[in-house]
Design an enzyme around this catalytic site. Structure first.
Site, mmCIF file in Angstrom:
data_model
loop_
_atom_site.group_PDB
_atom_site.id
_atom_site.type_symbol
_atom_site.label_atom_id
_atom_site.label_comp_id
_atom_site.label_asym_id
_atom_site.label_seq_id
_atom_site.Cartn_x
_atom_site.Cartn_y
_atom_site.Cartn_z
ATOM 1 N N ASP A 99 -1.626 1.731 3.236
ATOM 2 C CA ASP A 99 -0.713 2.613 3.955
ATOM 3 C C ASP A 99 0.221 1.741 4.784
ATOM 4 O O ASP A 99 -0.208 0.766 5.401
ATOM 5 C CB ASP A 99 -1.520 3.541 4.874
ATOM 6 N N ASP A 206 4.401 5.799 4.924
ATOM 7 C CA ASP A 206 4.322 6.951 5.809
ATOM 8 C C ASP A 206 5.718 7.418 6.246
ATOM 9 O O ASP A 206 6.533 6.599 6.677
ATOM 10 C CB ASP A 206 3.516 6.508 7.044
ATOM 11 N N HIS A 333 -5.061 13.916 3.413
ATOM 12 C CA HIS A 333 -5.666 13.965 4.748
ATOM 13 C C HIS A 333 -4.884 14.846 5.722
ATOM 14 O O HIS A 333 -5.314 15.045 6.849
ATOM 15 C CB HIS A 333 -5.773 12.549 5.306
ATOM 16 N N ASP A 334 -3.709 15.343 5.305
ATOM 17 C CA ASP A 334 -2.889 16.193 6.174
ATOM 18 C C ASP A 334 -2.929 17.662 5.767
ATOM 19 O O ASP A 334 -2.273 18.488 6.404
ATOM 20 C CB ASP A 334 -1.424 15.736 6.138
HETATM 21 C C1 GLC Z 1 2.207 11.103 8.028
HETATM 22 C C2 GLC Z 1 0.723 10.930 7.933
HETATM 23 C C3 GLC Z 1 0.083 11.729 9.021
HETATM 24 C C4 GLC Z 1 0.580 11.181 10.340
HETATM 25 C C5 GLC Z 1 2.106 11.149 10.407
HETATM 26 C C6 GLC Z 1 2.568 10.277 11.525
HETATM 27 O O1 GLC Z 1 2.615 12.396 7.807
HETATM 28 O O2 GLC Z 1 0.274 11.292 6.663
HETATM 29 O O3 GLC Z 1 -1.311 11.696 8.972
HETATM 30 O O4 GLC Z 1 0.102 11.979 11.387
HETATM 31 O O5 GLC Z 1 2.667 10.631 9.253
HETATM 32 O O6 GLC Z 1 2.312 8.935 11.246
#
Ligand code: GLC
Length: 572
Positions: A99, A206, A333-334
């Site tokens: 990531d 991200d 995960h979101d």
């Molecule tokens: C992305 C990630 C998420 C995070 C956000 C801020 O959407 O997948 O989990 O909270 O970015 O980094």
């Protein structure tokens, strides 16, 4: 020699390290835990793993707030553990995609700490602006513009040290980097090369389409900064530069780059993924995941309108065909667990979990499987506000309460949509804590782990797990899945999800009954050919409708009729 990049025929598995496997009993997953469970991942037949952040972080947003990009957080292990993971994965033919969180850092990152001093050479590494005078209070200021953060509330925080505001697209502990500053970009590129030198095989980037901010940071019409930022043309300049400065330094290796892009349109995605433009390989888009959002957004969930979901995915198939490349996902995960969100996690749990996975994987693109999806993990029955751990949930609760929405409504929406649903521990077996940890897990384990777990599904040929293994294997043998054209059928049907994939003389018909009632297929071509065709994959034990069985234990399906949540893919 074929010049086709490996990721076109790949399936990627996402590991959220906090919740995958804990090797040391502290209740939080770690890298050695992943090493212990690598055989599970390899047995799925996937080609690569996307690992959510393991870098040093205050963990305000579970590692998406990084304070050192080139070190591993002690919670997850050491750099030596990570090197071992790379090696162990490569030995099994798996690639590792890390990531990359570079829209923002943690406010504890030394860069930001230095930047707080207006005289520092790093001042311009972040986005600082003086406030606007407050007409109602001469002594006070208002934020520099009206942008709201993705996690709600203003996107600006006043820093008492310098009396200026800094921009944060997410929590105030995640200040946005200033990509317009060349030194920032060079520092990021150097860090990326450092990871590629260690052997990693690519990056999941991200919220990458937020990095370029519009000149002058003008007010947003709707107050939502995303509308101002996501289509900023500067993005493509930065992505092309990154490609040259980072990936082109390794002409003998083929990496995977996937950019997470909020509110991205297919037009923008084509620009970002057209191989000729040399930016990214694919993007994670959100259009299909947002079809059940109501007027108040994500925490205002509505019943699924299947027509909207299938139309959205079909549009992306058509728009990117032959030009860009799609990623395919329904979980990460979101997102809440899709089997609870759009399937039926009660009576037709197995059928709906396999239907959703099957339909998705039979589209064109690179599928991503999120940990636990391969066994059909469900949402957790969250009840009280204090059950949640996610910052986003906390902010949503706070703001909805301030808006005066009824408590019951708020808690109901949170239970359905919270990201914590995806983050409860991976269910390995029926032991206490589901085999995830010998200690006490940081988020509660779902009580359904007693029967819903890897061990219980391992040797059952009809399990969700066995279905996913078959599905993933198909991508290696069936060319039409990778290269075939896509045509949606019956777009206005509210329960039938049907399409045809075609390549040369191969014609694959996919039909799925997105409901708990039997569904009679329309007459005529191509449906009439279904029962006579060669079944490639189905999610009922007896495949086509010629044998007894089925979820109800009653009679098998009649010809031309799909049973509840039945999926079939047939060469016709
Ligand atoms: C992305 C990630 C998420 C995070 C956000 C801020 O959407 O997948 O989990 O909270 O970015 O980094």
């Amino acid at each position: 020699m074929s010049t086709e990049p490996w990721w076109r025929r790949a399936v990627v598995y996402q590991v959220y390290p906090r919740s995958f496997a804990d090797s040391d009993g502290d209740g939080i997953g770690d890298i050695r835990g992943i090493l212990q469970r690598l055989d599970h991942i390899a047995a799925l037949g996937v080609d690569a793993v996307w690992l959510s952040p393991v870098y040093v972080s205050p963990q305000v947003d579970n590692g998406y707030d990084i304070s050192d990009y080139q070190a591993i957080d002690p919670t997850f292990g050491t750099l030596a553990d990570l090197d071992e993971l790379i090696e162990a994965m490569h030995a099994r033919g798996l690639r590792l995609v890390m990531d990359l969180v570079v829209n923002h850092t943690s406010d504890q990152h030394p860069w930001f700490q230095e930047s707080r001093d207006p005289a520092s050479p790093r001042r311009d590494w972040y986005i600082w602006r003086p406030g606007r005078p407050d007409p109602d209070d001469p002594g006070a200021t208002l934020p520099p513009n009206n942008w709201s953060s993705v996690f709600l509330g203003s996107a600006w925080e006043l820093d008492p040290v310098s009396g200026e505001y800094y921009l944060h697209s997410f929590t105030p502990q995640q200040p946005d980097l200033n990509w317009a500053e060349p030194a920032v970009r060079q520092a990021v590129y150097a860090m990326m090369r450092w990871w590629l030198d260690r052997g990693v095989d690519g990056f999941r980037m991200d919220v990458i389409n937020l990095i370029s901010k519009p000149e002058g940071l003008p007010d947003a019409e709707q107050g939502n900064q995303l509308e101002m930022v996501v289509n900023d043309p500067g993005l493509h300049r930065y992505l092309a530069e990154m490609r040259r400065e980072v990936f082109d330094a390794y002409p003998d290796r083929t990496f995977l780059t996937v950019g997470e892009m909020l509110a991205v349109t297919p037009e923008q995605a084509v620009l970002a993924t057209d191989p000729a433009r040399r930016e990214l390989d694919m993007v994670f888009q959100f259009e299909h995941m947002d079809v059940d959002h109501g007027a108040l957004g994500k925490y205002d969930p509505q019943p699924l309108d299947l027509r909207a979901l299938k139309a959205s995915l079909a549009r992306w198939q058509e728009m990117l065909a032959g030009q860009g490349w799609n990623s395919l996902y329904l979980n990460n995960h979101d997102q809440p667990r899709v089997v609870s969100r759009w399937g039926d996690d009660g009576r037709y749990w197995r059928e709906s979990a396999t239907l959703l996975g099957g339909v998705l994987h039979l589209h064109q693109g690179t599928p991503f499987v999120y940990q636990g999806e391969e066994i059909g993990m469900t949402n957790y029955p969250f009840a009280r506000p204090e059950d949640y751990r996610d910052v986003e949930a906390a902010r949503a609760y706070e703001i909805a309460t301030m808006m005066g929405l009824p408590e019951e409504l708020i808690l109901g929406s949170m239970a359905r949509m919270s990201r914590d649903n995806a983050r409860t521990p991976m269910q390995w077996d029926g032991d206490a804590e589901a085999g995830f940890t010998t200690g006490r897990s940081w988020l509660p384990v779902h009580q359904n782990h007693l029967w819903l777990n890897v061990a219980a599904q391992q040797d059952d040929p009809h399990s969700v797990l066995s279905f996913y293994k078959r599905l993933i294997a198909l991508r290696k043998t069936e060319d039409v899945i990778t290269t075939g054209s896509f045509r949606l059928l019956e777009p206005d049907h509210a329960r039938l999800w049907a399409f045809v994939r075609e390549s040369g003389d191969q014609r694959l018909l996919v039909v799925a009954n997105v409901s708990g009632d039997p569904l009679r297929l329309p007459a005529g071509d191509p449906f009439a050919a279904l029962d006579g065709g060669r079944l490639l994959i189905g999610n009922y034990p007896d495949g086509a409708g010629d044998a007894p069985g089925g979820a109800e234990g009653g009679a098998g399906a009649e010809p031309g009729v799909l049973r509840p949540w039945e999926l079939r893919a047939v060469y016709v």
